[in-house]
Design a protein around this motif. Sequence first.
Motif, PDB file in Angstrom:
ATOM      1  N   VAL A  69     -17.320  97.881 156.780  1.00 39.65           N
ATOM      2  CA  VAL A  69     -18.544  98.338 156.129  1.00 39.65           C
ATOM      3  C   VAL A  69     -18.743  97.542 154.840  1.00 39.65           C
ATOM      4  N   ASP A  70     -19.977  97.430 154.398  1.00 39.47           N
ATOM      5  CA  ASP A  70     -20.314  96.595 153.249  1.00 39.47           C
ATOM      6  C   ASP A  70     -19.470  96.904 152.020  1.00 39.47           C
ATOM      7  N   GLU A  71     -19.252  98.189 151.724  1.00 42.82           N
ATOM      8  CA  GLU A  71     -18.512  98.579 150.518  1.00 42.82           C
ATOM      9  C   GLU A  71     -17.086  98.056 150.525  1.00 42.82           C
ATOM     10  N   LEU A  72     -16.508  97.915 151.699  1.00 39.36           N
ATOM     11  CA  LEU A  72     -15.143  97.384 151.794  1.00 39.36           C
ATOM     12  C   LEU A  72     -15.133  95.874 151.979  1.00 39.36           C
ATOM     13  N   ARG A  73     -16.082  95.351 152.713  1.00 41.02           N
ATOM     14  CA  ARG A  73     -16.129  93.905 152.966  1.00 41.02           C
ATOM     15  C   ARG A  73     -16.168  93.126 151.651  1.00 41.02           C
ATOM     16  N   GLU A  74     -16.866  93.655 150.661  1.00 43.27           N
ATOM     17  CA  GLU A  74     -16.949  92.938 149.379  1.00 43.27           C
ATOM     18  C   GLU A  74     -15.641  92.972 148.599  1.00 43.27           C
ATOM     19  N   LEU A  75     -14.676  93.788 149.026  1.00 43.80           N
ATOM     20  CA  LEU A  75     -13.371  93.869 148.366  1.00 43.80           C
ATOM     21  C   LEU A  75     -12.318  92.947 148.977  1.00 43.80           C
ATOM     22  N   ASP A  80      -5.617  88.358 151.172  1.00 42.69           N
ATOM     23  CA  ASP A  80      -5.369  89.546 151.991  1.00 42.69           C
ATOM     24  C   ASP A  80      -5.044  89.138 153.429  1.00 42.69           C
ATOM     25  N   LEU A  81      -4.182  89.891 154.043  1.00 42.07           N
ATOM     26  CA  LEU A  81      -3.870  89.682 155.449  1.00 42.07           C
ATOM     27  C   LEU A  81      -4.911  90.409 156.286  1.00 42.07           C
ATOM     28  N   GLN A  82      -5.411  89.755 157.320  1.00 37.54           N
ATOM     29  CA  GLN A  82      -6.351  90.384 158.244  1.00 37.54           C
ATOM     30  C   GLN A  82      -5.735  90.338 159.634  1.00 37.54           C
ATOM     31  N   VAL A  83      -5.560  91.508 160.223  1.00 39.84           N
ATOM     32  CA  VAL A  83      -4.928  91.627 161.535  1.00 39.84           C
ATOM     33  C   VAL A  83      -5.952  92.142 162.537  1.00 39.84           C
ATOM     34  N   GLN A  84      -6.175  91.373 163.569  1.00 40.88           N
ATOM     35  CA  GLN A  84      -7.072  91.792 164.648  1.00 40.88           C
ATOM     36  C   GLN A  84      -6.258  92.580 165.661  1.00 40.88           C
ATOM     37  N   LYS A  85      -6.728  93.768 165.985  1.00 40.62           N
ATOM     38  CA  LYS A  85      -6.021  94.584 166.970  1.00 40.62           C
ATOM     39  C   LYS A  85      -6.916  94.817 168.179  1.00 40.62           C
ATOM     40  N   TYR A  86      -6.281  95.220 169.256  1.00 41.53           N
ATOM     41  CA  TYR A  86      -6.983  95.378 170.526  1.00 41.53           C
ATOM     42  C   TYR A  86      -6.764  96.759 171.136  1.00 41.53           C
ATOM     43  N   ARG A  87      -6.099  97.614 170.405  1.00 46.93           N
ATOM     44  CA  ARG A  87      -5.842  98.992 170.808  1.00 46.93           C
ATOM     45  C   ARG A  87      -5.923  99.829 169.530  1.00 46.93           C
ATOM     46  N   MET A  88      -5.821 101.147 169.672  1.00 48.00           N
ATOM     47  CA  MET A  88      -5.857 102.005 168.485  1.00 48.00           C
ATOM     48  C   MET A  88      -4.717 101.672 167.531  1.00 48.00           C
ATOM     49  N   ASN A  89      -3.555 101.406 168.042  1.00 46.79           N
ATOM     50  CA  ASN A  89      -2.356 101.155 167.245  1.00 46.79           C
ATOM     51  C   ASN A  89      -2.370  99.741 166.674  1.00 46.79           C
ATOM     52  N   GLY A  90      -2.293  99.627 165.362  1.00 46.63           N
ATOM     53  CA  GLY A  90      -2.331  98.328 164.699  1.00 46.63           C
ATOM     54  C   GLY A  90      -1.109  97.464 164.925  1.00 46.63           C
ATOM     55  N   PHE A  91      -0.028  98.034 165.446  1.00 46.49           N
ATOM     56  CA  PHE A  91       1.167  97.245 165.753  1.00 46.49           C
ATOM     57  C   PHE A  91       1.144  96.684 167.170  1.00 46.49           C
ATOM     58  N   HIS A  92       0.423  97.329 168.075  1.00 46.12           N
ATOM     59  CA  HIS A  92       0.450  96.934 169.491  1.00 46.12           C
ATOM     60  C   HIS A  92      -0.147  95.543 169.682  1.00 46.12           C
ATOM     61  N   ALA A  93       0.671  94.617 170.174  1.00 48.83           N
ATOM     62  CA  ALA A  93       0.234  93.261 170.519  1.00 48.83           C
ATOM     63  C   ALA A  93      -0.364  92.495 169.341  1.00 48.83           C
ATOM     64  N   THR A  94       0.109  92.792 168.114  1.00 48.19           N
ATOM     65  CA  THR A  94      -0.325  92.048 166.925  1.00 48.19           C
ATOM     66  C   THR A  94       0.909  91.493 166.208  1.00 48.19           C
ATOM     67  N   TYR A  95       0.675  90.701 165.180  1.00 46.27           N
ATOM     68  CA  TYR A  95       1.765  90.156 164.384  1.00 46.27           C
ATOM     69  C   TYR A  95       2.035  90.979 163.119  1.00 46.27           C
ATOM     70  N   LEU A  96       1.486  92.192 163.043  1.00 47.24           N
ATOM     71  CA  LEU A  96       1.622  93.018 161.843  1.00 47.24           C
ATOM     72  C   LEU A  96       3.085  93.250 161.466  1.00 47.24           C
ATOM     73  N   ASP A  97       3.914  93.677 162.386  1.00 46.47           N
ATOM     74  CA  ASP A  97       5.319  93.963 162.089  1.00 46.47           C
ATOM     75  C   ASP A  97       6.044  92.715 161.591  1.00 46.47           C
ATOM     76  N   GLN A  98       5.806  91.598 162.222  1.00 52.17           N
ATOM     77  CA  GLN A  98       6.467  90.344 161.837  1.00 52.17           C
ATOM     78  C   GLN A  98       6.123  89.960 160.402  1.00 52.17           C
ATOM     79  N   VAL A  99       4.852  90.062 160.041  1.00 52.13           N
ATOM     80  CA  VAL A  99       4.427  89.690 158.694  1.00 52.13           C
ATOM     81  C   VAL A  99       4.996  90.654 157.651  1.00 52.13           C
ATOM     82  N   LEU A 100       4.971  91.947 157.949  1.00 52.49           N
ATOM     83  CA  LEU A 100       5.522  92.925 157.008  1.00 52.49           C
ATOM     84  C   LEU A 100       7.005  92.662 156.762  1.00 52.49           C
TER      85      LEU A 100
END
Length: 173
Positions: A69-75, A80-100
Motif C-alpha cells: 500500500v502507498d503508506e508503506l511503499r514510501e517507507l 531493505d530485504l524484499q522476499v517474494q513468497k508464493y504461499r501464505m508462509n513467508g518461509f515456504h520456498a523462499t530464501y528468508l531463513d537463509q538470509v536471516l
Amino acid sequence: MAGAVRAVEAARQLDVPVIWVFWHNRPDLRNLGAPTLWSFKHRLDQAGIGQPLDHGPVLTEGSWGATLVDELRELVRPEDLQVQKYRMNGFHATYLDQVLRAQGIRTLFFGGVNTDQCVSTTMEDAYFRDYASVLLTDATATSSPTYCKDAVVFNAQQCWGFTTDTTRLAAAG
C-alpha cells in the motif's frame, strides 16, 4: 495502517533490519498448486488468485494486489530485504531463513496482513525454526472476523513467542 508505519519507523530508529515479505505469483499461475490456487475462492462468483478484481488480478506479479500500500511503499529503502513468497508462509520456498541466519538475526517482529493467515503461518514456522518471535498486535490486520485475530494473538502469547505493540517497541530505543 498507522501501526505498521510505526513499526517500520521504530525499526529504523532502533537500527533493526526491515524485511518486506509479499505474495508475488506468476501471471500464468504455474507456481501454484490447486489447493493454493483455490484457497480464497469459496463461491463461483468470488475472484480467486489470478482472477480480475477492480484493480487487476488477485496477488499477481505487476498488479495492484501484489504491491505494498502507498503508506508503506514510501517507507521502503534500498537496503531493505524484499522476499517474494508464493504461499501464505513467508518461509515456504523462499530464501528468508537463509538470509536471516547468514546475518545472525534471531529475533523477528511480525506485522502485516492477514493476521490469521500469512502472518500467523509465517510466525508459527519461525517458532519451528527456533526464532524468537514477537507479534506486533497493532501492526497487523485481517479481513476475517475479530475472533480469528484474537486466536492468533492468544497462540502468539501461549505458543509461538510473544506479543507487544508498536508504542512499546518504539519506546525501547
